[in-house]
Design a protein around this motif. Structure first.
Motif, PDB file in Angstrom:
ATOM      1  N   ILE A  82      -0.166  -8.169  -3.942  1.00 14.70           N
ATOM      2  CA  ILE A  82      -1.070  -7.219  -4.594  1.00 14.70           C
ATOM      3  C   ILE A  82      -0.657  -5.813  -4.177  1.00 14.70           C
ATOM      4  O   ILE A  82      -0.378  -5.561  -3.009  1.00 14.70           O
ATOM      5  N   GLU A  83      -0.618  -4.913  -5.148  1.00 12.95           N
ATOM      6  CA  GLU A  83      -0.278  -3.522  -4.874  1.00 12.95           C
ATOM      7  C   GLU A  83      -1.419  -2.619  -5.341  1.00 12.95           C
ATOM      8  O   GLU A  83      -1.916  -2.770  -6.455  1.00 12.95           O
ATOM      9  N   PHE A  84      -1.834  -1.712  -4.482  1.00 15.12           N
ATOM     10  CA  PHE A  84      -2.766  -0.680  -4.924  1.00 15.12           C
ATOM     11  C   PHE A  84      -2.594   0.545  -4.030  1.00 15.12           C
ATOM     12  O   PHE A  84      -1.981   0.476  -2.965  1.00 15.12           O
ATOM     13  N   PHE A  85      -3.116   1.657  -4.511  1.00 18.93           N
ATOM     14  CA  PHE A  85      -2.954   2.928  -3.824  1.00 18.93           C
ATOM     15  C   PHE A  85      -4.207   3.217  -3.015  1.00 18.93           C
ATOM     16  O   PHE A  85      -5.283   3.425  -3.571  1.00 18.93           O
ATOM     17  N   LEU A  86      -4.047   3.217  -1.704  1.00 19.99           N
ATOM     18  CA  LEU A  86      -5.185   3.389  -0.813  1.00 19.99           C
ATOM     19  C   LEU A  86      -5.802   4.781  -0.943  1.00 19.99           C
ATOM     20  O   LEU A  86      -6.983   4.970  -0.643  1.00 19.99           O
ATOM     21  N   GLU A  87      -5.030   5.741  -1.423  1.00 19.64           N
ATOM     22  CA  GLU A  87      -5.562   7.093  -1.609  1.00 19.64           C
ATOM     23  C   GLU A  87      -6.462   7.200  -2.836  1.00 19.64           C
ATOM     24  O   GLU A  87      -7.140   8.207  -3.018  1.00 19.64           O
TER      25      GLU A  87
ATOM     26  N   LEU B 123       0.845  -1.197   0.000  1.00 22.45           N
ATOM     27  CA  LEU B 123       0.000   0.000   0.000  1.00 22.45           C
ATOM     28  C   LEU B 123       0.882   1.249   0.000  1.00 22.45           C
ATOM     29  O   LEU B 123       1.148   1.856   1.036  1.00 22.45           O
ATOM     30  N   PRO B 124       1.369   1.646  -1.181  1.00 21.24           N
ATOM     31  CA  PRO B 124       2.236   2.822  -1.247  1.00 21.24           C
ATOM     32  C   PRO B 124       1.438   4.123  -1.276  1.00 21.24           C
ATOM     33  O   PRO B 124       0.254   4.145  -1.640  1.00 21.24           O
ATOM     34  N   SER B 125       2.104   5.206  -0.894  1.00 24.34           N
ATOM     35  CA  SER B 125       1.536   6.529  -1.122  1.00 24.34           C
ATOM     36  C   SER B 125       1.540   6.788  -2.626  1.00 24.34           C
ATOM     37  O   SER B 125       2.261   6.127  -3.382  1.00 24.34           O
ATOM     38  N   HIS B 126       0.733   7.754  -3.059  1.00 26.16           N
ATOM     39  CA  HIS B 126       0.593   7.958  -4.509  1.00 26.16           C
ATOM     40  C   HIS B 126       0.704   9.444  -4.832  1.00 26.16           C
ATOM     41  O   HIS B 126      -0.233  10.212  -4.617  1.00 26.16           O
TER      42      HIS B 126
ATOM     43  N   VAL C  63       5.126   7.807 -11.666  1.00 29.28           N
ATOM     44  CA  VAL C  63       6.400   7.100 -11.543  1.00 29.28           C
ATOM     45  C   VAL C  63       6.347   6.085 -10.400  1.00 29.28           C
ATOM     46  O   VAL C  63       7.130   5.138 -10.364  1.00 29.28           O
ATOM     47  N   ASP C  64       5.397   6.258  -9.467  1.00 29.25           N
ATOM     48  CA  ASP C  64       5.286   5.341  -8.322  1.00 29.25           C
ATOM     49  C   ASP C  64       5.232   3.881  -8.772  1.00 29.25           C
ATOM     50  O   ASP C  64       5.861   3.015  -8.169  1.00 29.25           O
TER      51      ASP C  64
ATOM     52  N   PRO D 215       2.545  -0.657   4.586  1.00 25.32           N
ATOM     53  CA  PRO D 215       2.490   0.776   4.251  1.00 25.32           C
ATOM     54  C   PRO D 215       3.836   1.231   3.693  1.00 25.32           C
ATOM     55  O   PRO D 215       4.895   0.901   4.249  1.00 25.32           O
ATOM     56  N   ILE D 216       3.806   1.978   2.604  1.00 23.20           N
ATOM     57  CA  ILE D 216       5.042   2.396   1.925  1.00 23.20           C
ATOM     58  C   ILE D 216       4.944   3.877   1.585  1.00 23.20           C
ATOM     59  O   ILE D 216       3.948   4.321   1.010  1.00 23.20           O
ATOM     60  N   SER D 217       5.965   4.608   1.919  1.00 26.89           N
ATOM     61  CA  SER D 217       6.044   6.030   1.569  1.00 26.89           C
ATOM     62  C   SER D 217       7.014   6.197   0.410  1.00 26.89           C
ATOM     63  O   SER D 217       8.170   5.780   0.488  1.00 26.89           O
ATOM     64  N   ILE D 218       6.536   6.812  -0.676  1.00 24.16           N
ATOM     65  CA  ILE D 218       7.382   7.124  -1.828  1.00 24.16           C
ATOM     66  C   ILE D 218       7.453   8.640  -1.941  1.00 24.16           C
ATOM     67  O   ILE D 218       6.417   9.311  -1.976  1.00 24.16           O
TER      68      ILE D 218
END
Length: 905
Positions: free
Chosen positions: A444-449, A367-370, A374-375, A485-488
């Motif tokens: 699975i990867e998706f952007f929670l925002e 769950l990365p930030s968006h 480029v993310d 949780p992932i911060s980019i």
């Protein structure tokens, strides 16, 4: 004698294997085990290439030489001259007693030449005899009182990051499948990928501890199974193997080692890839999806068939179809992007290892930030560089256009609509597909925002897809689901130009080929450093327990909602906590929140140094480029960051010799003297605000208190006000926190009263405020700035948000005459804001921002100033009059001083 590979091959393989990068962690782990005794390297499949690699590495790093390898002795050692050759068990004992290491292969390739398509390939057992010898050796050492605990080290060589494939190809037939490659295929993989090969040691299994735990259970198994032997002799033989108790122990030891090897391999390459049509059929057979189809179709068979066809078409349109060749090509593209566009990419190495451990235990939900398109690329690039399985990525269907859509699909993206409202079949298909991905072990990867943040801050979470993932995970009792949780972060974003247009009221451009062709100009720019950091990994099992769900209990809708909401806010909080403070974010904050026309270089350095010390004290993490290992700020990092903004046109520099009446002199290179003064053009403030907002969450609590305190310090007329009491300050802060409820992600782990008390106490300890007889005053300060200066700075951090809300409040006056759709009211508010800025009613041009105004209008609905009727916004009854509607603006304006720098530094 140690193993001696044929001298003809030594030079050839040594030349190749010396080019393979080996992680220092692998070397240190093996040396630590060697210090405790003889090491046994355990590998899954019999492989000459793996043996030669291990032989080369032990020689290269001065580790004990290899003295045994089962089933490959003829390749690496000359036959003895005696009539009786030692057995594998005798040879491994001799090797370990002589101080050598040993290599133990557990499986041989399957005998079937032409495997059935779609079948799982299973090797034949190979390592039982040496394992029984090791068990006997360990038992003898225990009986003799020797401190020996033989470590069995699961060893994995990843010569290619292609996952296994359940579709058998002609290449698999000739050269062996991916799971059991022949020597030619393995050698070709090494030669083609030697720069990207991965060497990893799994968690060691200590034989002494294993025997202490399992020996009694093995004796019980033998005693229980032996009476059944006459009835089913073959089954008993398979269960016990040769050697009774030692046979059972060897078999259990084999299974334990294979599980560790498989966990390590799957964490790197993921599950075997299934043909796309097989995945669709498995999804369509989902009982839950079939129940929805039957319910929607009614009694008729024809309706069910039609809905199944529609579900199959839906699956075709959304399904990912990862292709290793495409992924490899995108990796090369990402390599070019990383070296050409970014100065460097900072990756949280400790976080990567936490992700690796979680991947070994079960399925990952990333769950990365968006903040940027480029993310997607950066996330996969980092995972691939660190030998972690690539995820299947949920992407918006707006990215499915040609030619990017097919490319993204082959890179692992599946496309879903932004909204499922009103289409129950579509929602059920997506749910069944996600359930299948988790069951098969995919990440699975998706952007929670939901969408990209246009402001730099994290957005409020969207719960739709997360709810589906949680529901699917709750249905998989035997699989661990971990949320990461992932911060980019970026110092500059490629989309900053389009973001600025959208923030100022421009229409968002739809993704298209035309927009894609514009990327060439973007790639000519430099965007500083990017970074990726990982928050605390959240286990679904722990979250179940937190909301009172017992194992196996079916979650009620209320409990599931509570779990999903709790998880979403925990994830966003962890993303904020993991966000790295960069030199660019500090420079942006310092340049936007001062009270001067321009900021000299020395003053910029001083303020960034103060902020670096402050954010470290607040527990924030900084990028390696910003601070030295001691924690001291690198002045060169600040200079590089501000020059990045100068080159990008976001900041202007004024140097000796430039005048106000003439043009600045042209120079061959950017001036870097210490006497430079920096200014921010009004049109660039909204761009620089993106970088400032990346770390604004760190200061929000202190900023709210500072804004509330300043409201009682100086009036617009200059008349002195009495300092507020602590209770008055608390009420002001409470009102502000409610006003900004949708603007910032506040802490969700404590009530308001606790957060207020903790923040005021921390500000008192730091000398920013003082409380004397229940009256709150300015403190003595710290780090070269007094309390009045710190309070003024914190208040300046939030000024553009307060001014944006004031703009929205002024715009609501038009609702006295008529109700308006929200989109139209926002457009009018942007026009009002421009007029207020030009008329000097507000100071910050970045306050004229579409997202800020949209959040303000939503907050006014929450506060009861406005309400929504039939898709339009209208004033509530209490404020629907010319004389009462200005009250909304007046209350906000009461927290704004005439000039932000009246109390600033």
């Amino acid at each position: 004698m140690p193993l001696r590979p044929a001298s003809l091959a030594v030079r050839a393989y040594d030349t190749v294997f010396r080019q393979i990068p080996v992680d220092d962690a692998w070397i240190e782990a093996i040396r630590a085990l060697v210090a405790r005794g003889p090491v046994v390297y355990v590998l899954r499949n019999v492989s000459l290439v793996d043996l030669l690699a291990l032989h080369a590495f032990t020689r290269r790093f001065g580790l004990p030489s290899l003295g045994f390898a089962n089933d490959l002795g003829a390749w690496v050692q000359a036959p003895g001259l005696s009539f009786r050759q030692p057995t594998p068990g005798e040879r491994i004992r001799q090797a370990l007693e002589a101080g050598h290491s040993a290599v133990l292969f557990l499986k041989r390739p399957p005998e079937r030449l032409l495997p059935r398509p779609g079948s799982v390939q299973r090797g034949r057992s190979e390592g039982d005899a040496p394992l029984r010898a090791l068990i006997a050796l360990q038992r003898e050492a225990r009986a003799a009182g020797r401190a020996l605990d033989i470590p069995l080290v699961p060893q994995t060589f990843l010569w290619t990051q292609r996952p296994g494939n359940l579709r058998i190809s002609f290449t698999d037939t000739l050269f062996g499948p991916a799971e059991f490659p022949g020597e030619l295929r393995a050698a070709a993989q090494v030669l083609l990928n030697y720069k990207h090969c991965v060497v990893r040691a799994g968690e060691p299994l200590f034989l002494g501890a294993f025997l202490a735990e399992q020996e009694e259970a093995a004796r019980t198994a033998v005693a229980t199974a032996e009476p059944q032997k006459p009835r089913d002799e073959d089954a008993a033989e398979r269960e016990l193997g040769e050697g009774g108790v030692d046979g059972v122990l060897a078999r259990r030891l084999t299974y334990a080692l294979l599980r560790r090897l498989e966990r390590e391999r799957r964490s790197m390459v993921g599950p075997a890839q299934k043909p796309a049509d097989r995945v669709r059929e498995e999804v369509l057979r989902s009982p839950k999806l079939q129940a929805v189809i039957r319910e929607l179709a009614g009694a008729g068979e024809e309706g069910r068939v039609l809905l199944e066809r529609k579900a199959r078409r839906t699956l075709r349109s959304l399904q990912a179809d990862p292709d290793p060749a495409t992924l490899r090509a995108l990796e090369l593209l990402a390599d070019t992007l990383a070296s050409r566009v970014y100065t460097g990419i900072d990756v949280d190495k400790e976080g990567i290892e936490r992700v690796r451990e979680a991947a070994k235990k079960g399925s990952l939900v990333l769950l990365p930030s968006h903040k940027s398109h480029v993310d997607y690329l950066l996330m996969s690039w980092v995972l691939r560089k660190h030998a972690l399985q690539l995820p299947v990525i949920a992407a918006g269907d707006n990215l499915a256009f040609f030619p990017l859509g097919p490319l993204f699909r082959r890179a692992g993206a599946f496309f879903i609509r932004r909204s499922f409202k009103g289409d129950r079949l579509y929602a059920s298909v997506v749910d069944a597909y996600i359930r299948r991905l988790l069951r098969d072990g995919h990440a699975i990867e998706f952007f929670l925002e939901g969408g990209r943040s246009r402001t730099g801050k994290v957005l409020a979470p969207k719960l739709g897809l997360l709810n589906m993932v949680v529901e699917a995970g709750l249905g998989l009792e035997n699989r661990t689901i971990s949320f990461v949780p992932i911060s980019i972060g970026y110092e500059r974003m490629m989309e900053e130009g389009s973001f600025a247009r959208e923030l100022s009221g421009g229409v968002k451009q739809k993704e298209s080929v035309g927009e894609l062709l514009k990327i060439g100009g973007v790639l000519q720019e430099k965007y500083g450093r990017a970074n990726m950091a990982f928050g605390q990994i959240l286990s679904l099992d722990e979250l179940r327990e937190a909301v009172g769900l017992a194992p196996g209990e079916v979650a009620s809708p209320a409990k599931r909602r509570a779990l999903v909401t709790r998880l979403a806010h925990r994830v966003m909080s962890e993303i904020n906590r993991a966000t790295l403070v960069t030199p660019g974010s500090l420079v942006a904050m310092a340049l936007l929140c001062h009270n001067r026309r321009g900021l000299p270089h020395a003053a910029l350095l001083a303020q960034c140094a103060r902020l670096t010390t402050l954010v470290q004290r607040l527990g924030a993490r900084t990028t390696p480029s910003l601070t030295r290992p001691s924690g001291e700020m690198r002045e060169l990092a600040i200079r590089d960051a501000v020059l990045l903004y100068v080159r990008g046109g976001l900041v202007r520099q004024h140097v000796p010799g430039d005048t106000l009446t003439g043009k600045a002199r042209k120079r061959g290179r950017i001036y870097t003297g210490d006497d430079v003064i920096y200014t921010v053009p009004q049109e660039s403030r909204i761009l620089l605000d993106l970088s400032k907002n990346i770390i604004v969450h760190l200061l929000v609590d202190r900023a709210l208190i500072s804004v509330a305190l300043r409201a009682g310090a100086v009036s617009e007329s200059g008349e002195a006000w009495r300092p507020p009491s602590l209770s008055e300050l608390e009420e002001r802060v409470r009102w502000l926190s409610r006003l900004f409820k949708l603007e910032f992600m506040f802490r969700a782990d404590a009530p308001f009263e606790q957060i207020f008390e903790e923040t005021t106490r921390a500000m008192m300890v730091d000398g920013e405020i003082a409380i004397d007889a229940d009256v709150v005053r300015f403190g003595v300060g710290h780090d070269g700035l007094d309390g009045r200066g710190w309070v003024g700075f914190y208040a300046a951090v939030l000024r553009n948000f307060l001014e944006g809300y004031r703009i929205a409040a002024r715009a609501t006056r038009v609702l006295v005459q008529e109700s308006l759709p929200e989109k139209e009211l926002v457009t009018r508010a942007l026009q009002v804001g421009e007029q207020m800025f030009l008329g000097a009613e507000i100071e910050r041009s970045e306050a004229v921002s579409r997202p800020v105004i949209e959040n303000a209008l939503a907050a006014f609905v929450e506060q009861g100033y406005l309400r929504r009727d039939d898709g339009k916004l209208t004033l509530s009854d209490a404020f629907r009059a010319e004389e009462t509607v200005p009250v909304i603006e007046a209350r906000i304006a009461g927290y704004l001083q005439r000039r932000s720098g009246d109390l600033g530094w």
